[in-house]
Structure formats: C-alpha cells, structure tokens
Design a protein around this motif. Structure first.
Motif, mmCIF file in Angstrom:
data_model
loop_
_atom_site.group_PDB
_atom_site.id
_atom_site.type_symbol
_atom_site.label_atom_id
_atom_site.label_comp_id
_atom_site.label_asym_id
_atom_site.label_seq_id
_atom_site.Cartn_x
_atom_site.Cartn_y
_atom_site.Cartn_z
ATOM 1 N N GLY A 72 0.817 -1.208 0.000
ATOM 2 C CA GLY A 72 0.000 0.000 0.000
ATOM 3 C C GLY A 72 0.843 1.246 0.000
ATOM 4 O O GLY A 72 2.008 1.231 0.378
ATOM 5 N N THR A 73 0.232 2.346 -0.438
ATOM 6 C CA THR A 73 0.918 3.630 -0.449
ATOM 7 C C THR A 73 0.380 4.476 0.694
ATOM 8 O O THR A 73 -0.833 4.559 0.887
ATOM 9 N N LEU A 86 -3.623 0.118 -10.840
ATOM 10 C CA LEU A 86 -4.232 0.968 -9.817
ATOM 11 C C LEU A 86 -3.288 2.108 -9.454
ATOM 12 O O LEU A 86 -3.710 3.260 -9.291
ATOM 13 N N ARG A 87 -1.993 1.797 -9.370
ATOM 14 C CA ARG A 87 -1.025 2.848 -9.025
ATOM 15 C C ARG A 87 -0.936 3.864 -10.160
ATOM 16 O O ARG A 87 -0.763 5.058 -9.920
ATOM 17 N N GLN A 88 -1.066 3.379 -11.424
ATOM 18 C CA GLN A 88 -1.104 4.310 -12.545
ATOM 19 C C GLN A 88 -2.260 5.282 -12.385
ATOM 20 O O GLN A 88 -2.119 6.491 -12.564
ATOM 21 N N ARG A 89 -3.407 4.723 -12.003
ATOM 22 C CA ARG A 89 -4.610 5.547 -11.809
ATOM 23 C C ARG A 89 -4.376 6.544 -10.669
ATOM 24 O O ARG A 89 -4.762 7.704 -10.753
ATOM 25 N N LEU A 90 -3.689 6.080 -9.618
ATOM 26 C CA LEU A 90 -3.378 6.931 -8.474
ATOM 27 C C LEU A 90 -2.542 8.134 -8.930
ATOM 28 O O LEU A 90 -2.780 9.273 -8.534
ATOM 29 N N ILE A 91 -1.570 7.846 -9.790
ATOM 30 C CA ILE A 91 -0.690 8.908 -10.263
ATOM 31 C C ILE A 91 -1.448 9.861 -11.182
ATOM 32 O O ILE A 91 -1.217 11.067 -11.193
ATOM 33 N N GLU A 92 -2.426 9.312 -11.947
ATOM 34 C CA GLU A 92 -3.266 10.187 -12.772
ATOM 35 C C GLU A 92 -4.053 11.146 -11.892
ATOM 36 O O GLU A 92 -4.195 12.325 -12.191
ATOM 37 N N LEU A 142 1.626 13.528 -7.493
ATOM 38 C CA LEU A 142 2.514 13.453 -6.332
ATOM 39 C C LEU A 142 2.783 12.018 -5.897
ATOM 40 O O LEU A 142 3.819 11.712 -5.308
ATOM 41 N N PHE A 143 1.838 11.137 -6.184
ATOM 42 C CA PHE A 143 1.996 9.752 -5.750
ATOM 43 C C PHE A 143 3.139 9.049 -6.481
ATOM 44 O O PHE A 143 3.539 7.967 -6.099
ATOM 45 N N ALA A 144 3.633 9.653 -7.526
ATOM 46 C CA ALA A 144 4.761 9.042 -8.244
ATOM 47 C C ALA A 144 6.085 9.406 -7.600
ATOM 48 O O ALA A 144 7.111 8.810 -7.889
ATOM 49 N N ARG A 145 6.069 10.422 -6.740
ATOM 50 C CA ARG A 145 7.339 10.911 -6.187
ATOM 51 C C ARG A 145 7.571 10.285 -4.819
ATOM 52 O O ARG A 145 7.272 10.876 -3.799
ATOM 53 N N LEU A 146 8.129 9.080 -4.833
ATOM 54 C CA LEU A 146 8.309 8.340 -3.599
ATOM 55 C C LEU A 146 9.378 8.963 -2.719
ATOM 56 O O LEU A 146 10.418 9.396 -3.219
ATOM 57 N N ASP A 147 9.104 8.985 -1.427
ATOM 58 C CA ASP A 147 10.064 9.424 -0.412
ATOM 59 C C ASP A 147 10.611 10.829 -0.684
ATOM 60 O O ASP A 147 11.769 11.105 -0.434
ATOM 61 N N GLN A 148 9.768 11.691 -1.225
ATOM 62 C CA GLN A 148 10.202 13.073 -1.413
ATOM 63 C C GLN A 148 9.214 13.989 -0.728
ATOM 64 O O GLN A 148 8.032 13.688 -0.645
#
Lengths: 689, 207
Positions: A564-565, A612-618, A622-628
């Motif tokens: 999970g994110t 699902l993660r692709q959809r999250l990033i759409e 911000l969800f694509a920028r891990l640990d930042q």
C-alpha cells in the motif's frame, strides 16, 4: 578540517569529529559498546581502543577529538591485545547463557567476542549475579548480562527525556535501575535496540524466535502519521516483531512503542471471513458471493445520494482510491476521509501538511503548539522537538491542555481566546514569534476536529503570515495529523464531491434515513450509534466498533498484509509492503472493491496493483514521487468567522497505547495502558454480534 | 555474589527544617546560577544529619527537588559515595577501621567486642536504635591504631575494654573524651618522650 593519518592513509575530516568517527570515514571498523552516534559520549567500555603515535598507551577513540597530524593505527598487535584484554574483562561477569538469551544472533558482545575473545577463561571466581529489575511491560531485564555501558541511561535521559534510569552503586556493584518504575516513555522500546547485550530484551517477544528464522520485510508504519520506516519480521504469516529502519529525515533509527509492540494485535480479533447480518439481527458467516449479493441487493435502485463512504485512519491510498471510484460509479458524492471530523480543507496542499518537515524542525527557532500533544500523537516528532530544544534557543509555547512533553513549554491558555489574543499580538510570546527567524506552529487535531475548526485554521494561518512563518525557503505552518491515511486521503480527494455530504452530514443523513447505505473502509472511530438504521458495509481487518455495527463485513488486510501507499504528515509518499498474507478468506482491500464493482456490473478500470497505481498517479502526480517532500502549495484557506473563544481545546489522545483497531486488539498495548494507569476500554468482540 | 539496588522503604515526608533550609540556601548561593546541582553533596549531608544519619527516599526526593535534579540522579550520587547511607543506621554509627595498621593492632577484637556488647551483626541497628556497627577501610589515624569513628568523632588507641567503656558512656548519654583512650596526647609517644631527652623544650640545650 583536521587532516590525520589512519592506518597509513591520510584523510581530511570535518571539524568536531572524534577519532572513532574519523576512522569510520576512513573505512575502518572500530568495535564499541558504549559509544552510540546519537548519544553523548561515555567512554566507559574501552572497546574502541586504538593506537596513536606519540601517545604512551592506547586511546579510547570514541572520546578523543580528531586533531591535525594525528597518526592512528587501528590494527596493530598492541591494539588487538588491548581489545582482547578489554573483552576478557567484560566477560568476567557476563554469564555464558547465549543459548537461552534472546539477544543471541544479534548481540554486539557475541559478535565482538568472536573477533576479540579468548577461547578459554582464566577465571575461577564466581561471576556476580544481579537481581532483575522491573522496567514495565515492554522491557524484560536480565541484569546479570549488563556490561554497564549506560547506553540505556543516556537514551532515557537525552532522547526519551524521561530521567528515570540510572547507574547506581559503584565498581563491581554498579547496576542499571529505574528504582522499580516502568519507563514512562513512548520510546521505551528503543532501549531494547540500543542495549548491546541481552540485558534489556523485548518482553512480548521473549523466547518467540531467533533472528535467523525470521523474514524481514521493509515497510512503513501506520500507527501514527509520522510514517516511520520499519522492518516487519515474520515467521510464516505471523508478525513476530517490528523493528525500526534507518530514515534520517523521519524516524532516525527509533520507533515509537505502539509501532513496535502493537503487532500482536495483528493476530487477534481478526476478520477472516465475510459476514452478513441475518434476519434475527445476528452476524453470520457468509461466502464472498453471499456477502456481495447482500450489498448489491441493498444498493439496487438506490440513488447515489443515499449512499455514503467513510475512510478510516489506517487505509492505504490504493483502497481509498478504489472506494472513491466505486462511489463515483454508484453516483455518490458523499465521501469523507476525515472520520474524526477535522475541518481540514481540500487544498491548497500546504494547508494540511507538516510543511516544515520533520528534519526541518531542527532548523526552527521558536515553536507554538495549538491543541496538540505531539508526545502522544507522534512521539518521534516530539523527539525531534526535544532534540531541537536541547540545542538551546528554542522557546516553545502551547495553547491547549497542559501535558508533560519532555521539554519546557510555556502555557498560554487552553482555548481559542488565547489563540485570538496571540493573533492580535498580545503577550510576550507573540513578540518571540515575530523576532524569530524561522518560527513554526503545530496545529493538532485537538484544534481542528471541532465545529469551529475552520476558524481555528484561519486564525493559525493569520498568525503564520503575521509572524513571518511562511517564506520562500521556510514554511513554519504545520498540521500534525494523527492518522496514517489522512494526507493520502486528502491528496487523492477522498472528500465530499459537488453537493456531497461530509462526515457530519453523512452521520446526520444516516440518522434521518436519507443515507441508506454507508461504506466504512476501516472507519472505527466514529459514533456508531449515529448511523441510525443505515445499512453498513464494513471493509476492514479487525472486529472493532465498525464491524460490530456492520450489516455486511468484507474482511480486508492489515498494513502488514498488503502493498500500500501511505503519505505521512509531511506529505512524503512511502510504500508499505506485504510481509504476510491476510488470514483466512480476507483479501487486500482494493481487490475486494474491484471484485464487488464487477458484481455491480461496472468493473473498476484496473486489474492489478500496477494499473491501480497508474490511476493513483493520474489522480495526483505526487503519488509518483516516492520518499520526497515537495513544498506544499500556499494560498487562502480556513474561515474568517470567529471561533468559540471560551470552549477549551480537547486533546484527542488520552490513552496513547490504544488508538486504533490494531492497538486496541493488542494484549501488549492493553498491559501498557494498565501499567501507566490509563483506562483500558472494555473488550470489544465485534464479530460475535 | 549477589547485589541489588533496592533501598529501604520511604519513611515519610522529609523537608529541610528552617535552619537547614537557610544553610542549604547559603550553600547553593556559592555556585553560579544554573549550576545549583553542584550543591548536591553538601545538601545530602545536611539532609542525612537531619534525618537521623541516613537518607530516606523522601529525603533524596526533597534534595532533588530543591536543586532541580531528577531523583534518580541523586540516587546515583547517594549510592556511589560510601558516607551516604540509604538504609537506617543507629544514632551512634560505629565505624571500625580494619585496614592493615589497625588490623595488626587488633581491630578484629574491637569488632568482636562491639558486636558482642551490642548483640547485633555488622550493618544491623540495635533494637533501641542507639547503635549500628560497620567495618571501614583506613580512616587515616594509623599512628593511634586501633581506632573507631563514631559519628563525627575518632576514638583511638582502643582495646576491647576501653571501647566498651566508650559505648557504655554513649549509651548512658555521658560525656566522654574523644581522641586517644590510652591517655596520651594526640599521637605523642606512649609513656612519655622517647627521644631528644637531653634537650629541654624552650631551653637553650643546643645553644
């Protein structure tokens, strides 16, 4: 920048380092017991001896400042012999009970004895025996094993801020004790980690497993909104313990006690199969088909406005997004991730983030706490505040009930009236904030989760602007969340859509009968009696309040059982990882929602986690920028209407040890609550109706 | 060998009396502001005297509160130094020196006589609360061995008989001279001057 020679290699090191640190930089490993990077130097174990030219005898490298032109040898016969001598002395009184010691396999003394120990003993005398000490329900002591390094004493005093441990008596009689008091700190579990031998071990984990039997999965904690980096250690699918993972910008190398010790709650009171409520009002086991059937039947021909969803505190972003998409498919805009009713805005992002960032606290030079008790809401953020406080020049003031936070706090009042006065520039602390170069404020849920929360938010924003907290390279406006799911929920917009209901309106609608079906995604902290006659679908992992009220239970996965994110209170996106599969028929939450959408005939547009993660990033890049940590956008938010000046702030956490379904199910946490005199709530059984 | 750190149970609420409070203030004033904790040892001494020769938990807590230290830190100090007692002692604390010179001159007999007279063992307090006996290392009065220290006073050149006489006098509350019990002055030679007999003090012997 002193330049010194270590084992024939010249190296330049930063000012203020010790010889030991310089040796580390040069890639030389120095054995040690008492020295710890984050604690003051004691210099009493003598294991770190090295040879320094022009010194008549070996020096303790941990306590010797690195100076120019030093010539250090770390691997000479003298050094080896000196360390062997130290090791022999340490082992005079150390019992040979490694086979029954819980530290076995991860013990500094054991490891270093392999390198520096003699293969036989030259001592005929009896070893000393030291009586066990009571240090609370989390720490088991076998004090005969103690080598008096005093790491624990220094940790308790310096980092945890509870001066309760000490080294009493002298010489051969010296012993570490708390004088039979439980260590009253939310960070006490770390004492077990820093103990280099088996003197302090984890009481709940005693005799459970050996480190080499365990599978370690790097993950992220969800017990608070700090997002501590953890290792989940499992054998089979059972989580046996949780250990910290180094992350300098979040938890350094510590974790809080709830993070570490609530893991026994993961195997208790679990929902391991679907249930539905029968005609007689009792919950009965069902198959997934029957459970889906029951919900689908209820949803048939229902307008979207009669359906609502609430997300709880431990949800991952994926499952919230799946539920949000499902609600959209059902035509409902009634969704809210703020189950505590906090008046958090949908944006700008800077309005709901801990903008200073956790590591940034160390750069601040004044702090105002509003309706927040960081010690119990986010112990590691409190530890950072204390760390900053100890460096000096960090006045802290609080508006809200007085609590011991382990550092000096000026009490400015208990209600919004005091906040309003501060906003008007009254009182000495207003001047302190204005004069400070990098002031910060921390807005807790105790200030926002109340009817006039929006006004408080607006007032805090005004204070932030007027005292210069918000600038180009500094943002001192901080919201301290309590729930690991909250920022993720806000980021992906799990909020009332156009014309939709928020939490209060959903509860009111359920009571009046306008809202007929309520989905609870792990939401257990709402007043269940307010749901009236609504049909409640609970998706979650524990038989807690929500499951107790539910008409259909769809068993989900706890944080250790799914990928999970999570977004922490700073806005840092991190991935939790699957360490063991969910029990019985339980499934990862988003797959439940995906399967159910199929049953409704409008499948969600993702078939696997990647999609699902692709959809999250759409939804939010911000969800694509891990640990930042991206700076939160600033803008207008909050309300201008005056707050209720005389209704005091109430802090949300009284019992630190039991705040969520997992920790409420944990026996260890219940013991802690009892040991520290915090009311233990009545046992909930949930599923037995 | 078994060691343990448990102190005696708390005897109640301890607080400095008026005279000691003033004394404590004077001592604390000797240290710069923010360094009040430097006064911990003299304050513990005052507290120990007020508390009947030993430091109860509440006495330790009181000292800790006066100088703003954590109680455990004061406990560390108390347990480190041998002259602070965390268990009750008699009103007259007898410390028998047993280091080599005293031992050669019969300190073992002194201890035995003491314990026999009082009917206790080392470290115990007599039932009337008057006496307790402990053995200590060199008290630095080797020229007058064997000797004991009772509270703040030295009693020297003892024999089992003279020691019992001292104890009797203390028990009866009578005055008894401190120092040598054999009649000599200070550490002067026993039985009068042994050297320089031909010179007269103050006279012109050499001249």
């Amino acid at each position: 920048m002193p330049k010194l020679t270590i084992d024939g290699v010249e190296i330049e090191v930063p000012d203020g380092l010790t010889v030991l640190q310089a040796c580390e930089l040069a890639g030389k490993e120095i054995p040690r017991f008492c020295y710890h990077d984050r604690l003051s130097v004691a210099g009493n174990c003598r294991m770190c001896l090295v040879e320094m030219e022009r010194s008549p005898k070996p020096i303790a490298s941990c306590a010797m400042p690195a100076a120019p032109d030093m010539v250090i040898h770390t691997d000479t016969p003298t050094v080896r012999k000196a360390r062997q001598g130290v090791m022999e002395f340490l082992l005079i009184n150390h019992p040979l009970d490694c086979p029954i010691c819980d530290q076995g396999g991860e013990c500094d003394l054991q490891d270093q004895a392999m390198a520096y120990g003699y293969d036989r003993s030259r001592y005929q005398e009896n070893k000393r025996a030291v009586s066990e000490k009571y240090m609370g329900p989390l720490i088991k002591t076998i004090m005969t094993r103690c080598i008096q390094c005093t790491r624990c004493v220094r940790f308790a005093t310096e980092i945890a801020g509870v001066e309760e441990m000490g080294l009493v008596n002298r010489g051969e009689h010296a012993e570490v004790t708390t004088l039979e008091k439980a260590v009253d700190s939310e960070l006490s579990g770390n004492l077990v980690d820093i103990c280099p031998v088996g003197a302090l071990t984890s009481r709940p984990y005693a005799f459970k497993a050996r480190p080499w039997e365990l599978q370690s999965t790097p993950s992220v904690d969800v017990m608070d909104a700090v997002g501590s980096n953890i290792k989940v250690e499992t054998r089979g699918r059972e989580v046996l313990r949780v250990l910290p993972r180094l992350h300098e910008d979040i938890n350094e190398e510590w974790i809080a006690d709830k993070t570490r010790h609530a893991c026994d709650g993961l195997s208790r009171q679990r929902l391991d199969r679907p249930y539905r409520r029968g005609e007689d009002g009792r919950l009965r086991e069902a198959t997934w088909e029957q459970a889906f059937e029951a919900v689908a039947e209820r949803l048939e021909d229902l307008p979207g406005a009669a359906v609502a969803a609430l997300a709880g505190d431990l949800c991952d972003a994926e499952s919230m997004l799946a539920l949000k998409d499902l609600m959209a498919a059902l035509g409902s805009a009634n969704l809210d991730c703020r189950q505590d009713g906090a008046k958090l805005p949908a944006g700008p992002r800077g309005a709901y983030l801990f903008n200073t960032s956790i590591a940034g606290i160390e750069r601040a030079d004044a702090c105002l706490l509003i309706g927040s008790d960081p010690r119990r809401e986010a112990p590691l953020i409190n530890a950072r505040l204390r760390k900053r406080f100890l460096r000096g020049g960090f006045p802290v003031a609080a508006i809200g009930p007085q609590r011991d936070l382990t550092y000096e706090v000026a009490q400015l009042g208990e209600d919004p009236g005091a906040l309003a006065a501060l906003a008007e520039g009254e009182g000495a602390f207003a001047g302190v904030l204005r004069r400070a170069e990098r002031p910060m404020l921390v807005l807790g849920m105790g200030a926002l989760a109340r009817p006039d929360g929006a006004s408080i938010l607006g007032m805090a924003r005004r204070i932030a602007l007027e005292t210069g907290m918000v600038g180009d390279d500094w943002n001192g406006f901080n919201v301290l969340h309590r729930a690991a799911a909250r920022v993720g929920g806000l980021d992906l917009g799990f909020l009332p859509g156009e014309g939709g209901r928020d939490r209060d309106a959903i509860l009111a609608g359920a009571a009046s009968g306008e809202v007929k079906v309520v989905f609870l995604l792990g939401a257990d902290e709402i007043d269940m009696s307010a749901l009236g006659k609504a049909f409640v679908v609970y998706i979650g992992h524990h038989g807690d309040a929500g499951a107790h009220r539910a008409d259909v239970i769809l068993p989900g996965a706890a944080y250790s059982e799914k990928n999970g994110t999570y977004v922490n209170t700073e806005g840092r996106v991190q991935l939790g990882r699957l360490a063991g599969s969910p029990p019985g028929d339980a499934r990862e939450d988003w797959t439940i929602l995906r399967a159910f959408s199929e049953r409704l005939g409008s499948p969600l547009p993702y078939d696997n986690l990647g999609q699902l993660r692709q959809r999250l990033i759409e939804v939010n890049p911000l969800f694509a920028r891990l640990d930042q940590v991206a700076p939160g956008a600033w803008g207008a938010f909050g309300s201008e209407t005056p707050a209720e000046a005389s209704s005091p702030f109430l802090l949300p956490v009284d019992n630190y040890y039991m705040t969520d379904p997992i920790s409420r199910a944990s026996v260890t946490m219940a013991e802690c609550a009892e040991a520290f005199g915090l009311a233990a709530p009545a046992k909930r059984t949930g599923t037995d109706g | 060998m078994r060691t343990t750190s448990y102190g005696a149970p708390d005897s109640g609420d301890f607080a400095f009396d008026e005279a000691n409070r003033k004394r404590a203030e004077t001592i604390i004033a000797r240290y710069p502001e923010g360094r009040e904790q430097s006064a911990v040892i003299p304050l513990l001494d005052i507290a120990q005297r007020q508390n009947g020769g030993w430091l109860s938990d509440s006495a330790i807590a009181h000292v800790a509160a006066v100088i703003g230290m954590a109680p455990i830190r004061v406990h560390e100090v108390v347990s480190f130094y041998t002259m602070f007692y965390s268990k009750p002692v008699g009103r007259h604390l007898i410390q028998v020196c047993r280091t080599t010179p005293c031992w050669l001159r019969g300190s073992d007999e002194l201890t035995r006589a003491c314990l026999k007279k009082l009917g206790t063992r080392i470290g115990e307090v007599t039932e009337d609360g008057l006496f307790s006996v402990m053995e200590v290392e060199c008290l630095g009065a080797c020229a007058n061995a064997p000797m004991v220290q009772i509270n703040d006073d030295y009693y020297e050149d003892l024999t089992p008989e003279t020691l019992v006489r001292v104890l009797d006098a203390l028990a009866a509350g009578q005055e008894i001279g401190v120092g040598s019990q054999s009649g000599r002055q200070g550490s002067a030679p026993e039985g009068g001057a042994q050297t320089l007999l031909e010179t007269q003090p103050g006279g012109g012997g050499a001249g």
